[in-house]
Every structure is written in C-alpha cells, then in structure tokens.
Scaffold this active site. Structure first.
Site, short mmCIF file in Angstrom:
data_model
loop_
_atom_site.label_atom_id
_atom_site.label_comp_id
_atom_site.label_asym_id
_atom_site.label_seq_id
_atom_site.Cartn_x
_atom_site.Cartn_y
_atom_site.Cartn_z
CB CYS A 26 46.74 0.34 25.34
SG CYS A 26 46.33 -1.14 24.38
CB CYS A 82 41.51 -4.83 28.41
SG CYS A 82 40.98 -3.84 26.98
#
Length: 219
Positions: free
Chosen positions: A6, A133
């Site tokens: 992440c 992302c």
C-alpha cells in the site's frame, strides 16, 4: 520478507516497520520511483495517489533522490479508491466478467471522473505517470485514455512484484512452480462479507477463511 503493499502505508510507516520488525520490509514507493526514472525522457513525472501519499512528498523524495533534476507533479486521486472499493465490495455479479475482462471498470462515468481528476497533469508536459496506489491499475484504461498515448503509465504494484521476484531469486528463496501457496487472510474491516467479495475478485476464487483483527490488538 514482508511487503507493505500500500503506497499510503508505505509513506506513513515503512521506516518504522523496518526498524521494529525482525524481517526485511520493502514498500511500493521506491520500486515505482525507480521505474519512473527509467521511463521518463523529459524528466517530468506525474504521480497519481491518495491525498495522504501526495501530501507526504514520499514520491517526490524517492524520485529526486535518484535524479534531482526530475520535476515531480503530484495529483491527488482518492476518488479512484472509492470507485474501485465500491465495485469490489458490491459488484459480486461482475466477478466473472472482471476476471475475463480487465477493462470492466472502463465505463463512461469512470472516464469522466478520471479525465477531470488528471486534468492538472496535462499542464506540466509529463511523459510518465506513476500509479501510486495499488487500486489504480484497475483503472489503467481510463487513465491512459485521459492522459493520451504520449504518457507512459508505471504501476508501483507491478514494479514491486518484479523487484520482489528479483530479491527472492538472488536469495534462492523463490518458490518453485509446483509449490503449494499458503494464504492467511485478516482484516480490520467491520464488514467481513464485503472484504470476502473483494478478496474473491483479487484471487479469482472464494476466500476460505478470514480472521477479524481489532485495531486495538495491533496497537
């Protein structure tokens, strides 16, 4: 070895995780930054990421640590996360289609949202954009359409996968093709059913068991 898969978590906690854990920890920002440097010819790079990742300046530092002459333009796109998570959690009827068609998220509504979001990047003459992302590769079709054919798209997720494979290969720790994968699923989300649906999209099969972990336990 542990991967923080992440960008936002990497920006916020990679250094701390590396300091306190007993295993090597890698994040997704450095691989994305290296790929951007290798891709750009104009030395003008855009970054699409969550608001927190953009505000942290993590990509700007990582890219300019490699080449201080590269101009980095961050573009917050947290709305992309909302689009992807909504569909993954509620669009169970799309699962079979999505597994067969990676452009299932390429709809007129998503194209309109993406086009409006990336508009600021068009003014900077970038030739490379980093998908900062791990949700964003699912929207790569609309992103490429919005930015045009002259902009290369780099996925931090894909680059991290390549780097992890190289690391494990050099250490002779890469599992063979006949190795049986072992999965353990855990979530802090209150709605485990939605997590299960989203996980089935990612892995292409139902998740057998999911453990709920309270945030207080992690603290």
């Amino acid at each position: 070895i542990m991967v923080i898969a992440c960008n936002t978590a990497t920006a916020a906690a990679l250094r701390l995780a590396q300091q306190v854990l007993d295993v090597p920890v890698i994040g997704v920002i450095a691989p994305g930054a290296r790929a951007a440097i290798n891709s750009t010819r104009t030395r003008r790079v855009g970054v699409l990421a969550t608001n927190l990742t953009i505000r942290s300046g993590a990509y700007t530092r990582a890219i300019q640590d490699l080449d201080a002459g590269v101009d980095v333009y961050g573009c917050p796109a947290s709305s992309f996360v909302e689009v992807v998570e909504h569909e993954l959690a509620s669009g169970a009827h799309l699962q079979e289609q999505w597994l067969e068609n990676e452009d299932i998220f390429d709809t007129p509504a998503v194209r309109a949202l993406v086009g409006a979001t990336v508009e600021p990047l068009r003014d900077h003459g970038i030739d490379t954009v980093v998908l900062g992302c791990t949700h964003f590769p699912l929207l790569v079709g609309p992103i490429r359409h919005a930015l045009g054919p002259g902009v290369r798209v780099v996925s931090s997720a894909e680059e991290t996968t390549r780097e992890l494979t190289d690391i494990l290969t050099r250490r002779e720790q890469l599992a063979g093709d006949d190795a049986e994968p072992q999965h353990r699923f855990a979530t802090t989300a209150d709605n485990i059913a939605e997590f299960a649906v989203a996980g089935s999209f990612i892995f292409g099969q139902p998740l057998k068991s999911i453990e709920h972990i309270d945030i207080d336990e992690l603290k």
